[in-house]
Motif scaffolding. Structure first.
Motif, PDB file in Angstrom:
ATOM      1  N   LEU A 194      -3.058   1.074  -6.049  1.00  0.00           N
ATOM      2  CA  LEU A 194      -3.484   1.269  -4.662  1.00  0.00           C
ATOM      3  C   LEU A 194      -4.829   0.597  -4.416  1.00  0.00           C
ATOM      4  CD1 LEU A 194      -3.117   2.505  -1.885  1.00  0.00           C
ATOM      5  CD2 LEU A 194      -4.086   4.645  -2.757  1.00  0.00           C
ATOM      6  N   ILE A 241       0.833  -1.205   0.000  1.00  0.00           N
ATOM      7  CA  ILE A 241       0.000   0.000   0.000  1.00  0.00           C
ATOM      8  C   ILE A 241       0.868   1.257   0.000  1.00  0.00           C
ATOM      9  CG2 ILE A 241      -1.624   1.362   1.390  1.00  0.00           C
ATOM     10  CD1 ILE A 241      -2.821  -1.330   2.339  1.00  0.00           C
ATOM     11  N   GLU A 267      -5.310   2.974   6.286  1.00  0.00           N
ATOM     12  CA  GLU A 267      -5.212   4.433   6.178  1.00  0.00           C
ATOM     13  C   GLU A 267      -3.810   4.920   6.571  1.00  0.00           C
ATOM     14  OE1 GLU A 267      -6.480   8.156   5.150  1.00  0.00           O
ATOM     15  OE2 GLU A 267      -7.521   6.239   4.888  1.00  0.00           O
ATOM     16  N   SER A 327      -2.589   9.036  -3.383  1.00  0.00           N
ATOM     17  CA  SER A 327      -3.311   8.418  -2.272  1.00  0.00           C
ATOM     18  C   SER A 327      -4.800   8.185  -2.532  1.00  0.00           C
ATOM     19  CB  SER A 327      -3.150   9.290  -1.020  1.00  0.00           C
ATOM     20  OG  SER A 327      -3.647  10.596  -1.251  1.00  0.00           O
ATOM     21  N   SER A 344       0.817   4.000  -2.953  1.00  0.00           N
ATOM     22  CA  SER A 344       0.428   5.376  -2.632  1.00  0.00           C
ATOM     23  C   SER A 344       1.528   6.355  -3.021  1.00  0.00           C
ATOM     24  CB  SER A 344       0.112   5.490  -1.138  1.00  0.00           C
ATOM     25  OG  SER A 344      -0.209   6.812  -0.784  1.00  0.00           O
ATOM     26  N   ILE A 388      -1.399   4.220   3.725  1.00  0.00           N
ATOM     27  CA  ILE A 388      -1.604   5.172   2.620  1.00  0.00           C
ATOM     28  C   ILE A 388      -0.934   6.500   2.944  1.00  0.00           C
ATOM     29  CG2 ILE A 388      -3.326   6.551   1.385  1.00  0.00           C
ATOM     30  CD1 ILE A 388      -5.260   4.168   1.684  1.00  0.00           C
TER      31      ILE A 388
END
Length: 240
Positions: free
Chosen positions: A49, A32, A67, A41, A36, A70
Motif C-alpha cells: 500500500l 491501492i 483515501e 489500510s 488495502s 484505500i
C-alpha cells in the motif's frame, strides 16, 4: 543483473501516463484498493500500500482519491472487487513477457490480452512459462545531481542492505530484497536522497537483443498492453 533499461522503461511509461492522467488515476486506484484489501489500510504496516500511495503521489493523484481507494479496498466504502492475474508469454523473436493485471472480469481480460498477443505475432503461454527467467526485486532509482557523490551513495545503500547498485551519468539504480525495500528507501531518504522510484518489480536474468523490425513490433505490443485499462505492469527481457 539487467538494470539501465529499467530506468528507460520507467521514464517512457511516466511520459505516457502524464499524457493520460485519468487512465493513470484509474489504474493506480485499483492498485491501492487491492493492496488495502490484502494487507490492511495502514501503509506503515503494508509495504504494498505504501508503494501504491507513492505511485499515486508521483502522478499528482488527489489525496481524496487516494483515501477513497484505500477505504474501498478495506471495505469501508462500496467498490468493485478486483483480482490480480499475471499472464505470461512470448513476443516476437522470443522476447519473454509478464503482464500483471487487476480485473473485475477474468474472462474479458484474458480474451483482450490474448487478442493483443495474437495481433503482434506473440504467443500467450501458461503460468510459469517465462516467470522462471525473472527475479522479484525491490528497485530504487535516484536521479543524479551535482550534489550526489555516487561512491558515498553506493556505500550507504550497501550498508543499508542493498543487493546491488548500478549507475550511469543519469541515474543510480539500487536493487534490494523485496522485504527490505521500505527500510532501505526510508534510510536513503533520511540521509537526504530523493528517490524517483521505489517499488517491487520483476527484473530479467538476461536481456535479449532483437532486430530493428522486432523492436518496432515489441514497442507497439507493449504500448497496446499498457494502454489496456486492466493492465498494471508489463515486464519483459528485451534489451533497449
Amino acid at each position: 543483473m539487467a538494470g539501465h533499461s529499467k530506468w528507460n522503461n520507467i521514464k517512457n511509461k511516466k511520459g505516457k501516463e502524464d499524457a493520460k492522467r485519468a487512465q493513470a488515476f484509474t489504474k493506480i486506484a485499483r492498485y491501492i484498493m487491492v493492496a488495502s484489501k490484502n494487507g490492511g489500510s495502514n501503509p506503515d504496516f503494508n509495504p504494498a500500500l505504501k508503494s501504491a500511495i507513492e505511485k499515486a503521489k508521483a502522478v499528482n493523484m488527489p489525496a481524496d482519491n487516494i483515501e477513497r481507494a484505500i477505504k474501498k479496498g478495506a471495505g469501508e466504502l462500496e467498490g468493485v472487487n478486483y483480482e490480480e492475474i499475471t499472464y505470461e508469454g512470448y513476443g516476437v523473436e522470443g522476447i519473454a513477457l509478464m503482464v500483471n493485471c487487476l480485473t473485475d472480469n477474468r474472462n474479458r481480460t484474458a480474451a483482450d490480452i490474448r487478442h493483443i498477443f495474437d495481433k503482434y505475432n506473440g504467443n500467450l503461454g501458461t503460468t510459469g512459462c517465462v516467470s522462471y527467467s525473472f527475479q522479484m526485486k525491490g528497485y530504487i532509482a535516484i536521479e543524479r545531481t551535482e550534489k550526489i557523490d555516487v561512491d558515498t551513495l553506493m556505500l550507504e545503500a550497501i550498508d543499508l542492505g542493498a543487493d546491488d547498485v548500478k549507475y550511469d551519468e543519469e541515474v543510480v539504480e539500487i536493487f534490494t530484497d523485496p522485504k527490505d525495500l521500505v527500510t532501505i528507501t526510508e534510510g536513503l531518504r533520511g540521509s537526504g536522497y530523493e528517490t524517483a522510484v521505489s517499488e517491487v518489480t520483476y527484473i530479467p536474468d538476461n536481456e535479449v537483443e532483437i532486430s530493428e523490425k522486432g523492436l518496432s513490433t515489441m514497442e507497439k505490443m507493449i504500448d497496446a498492453l499498457e494502454e489496456h485499462d486492466d493492465v498494471q505492469e508489463v515486464y519483459h527481457n528485451m534489451a533497449e
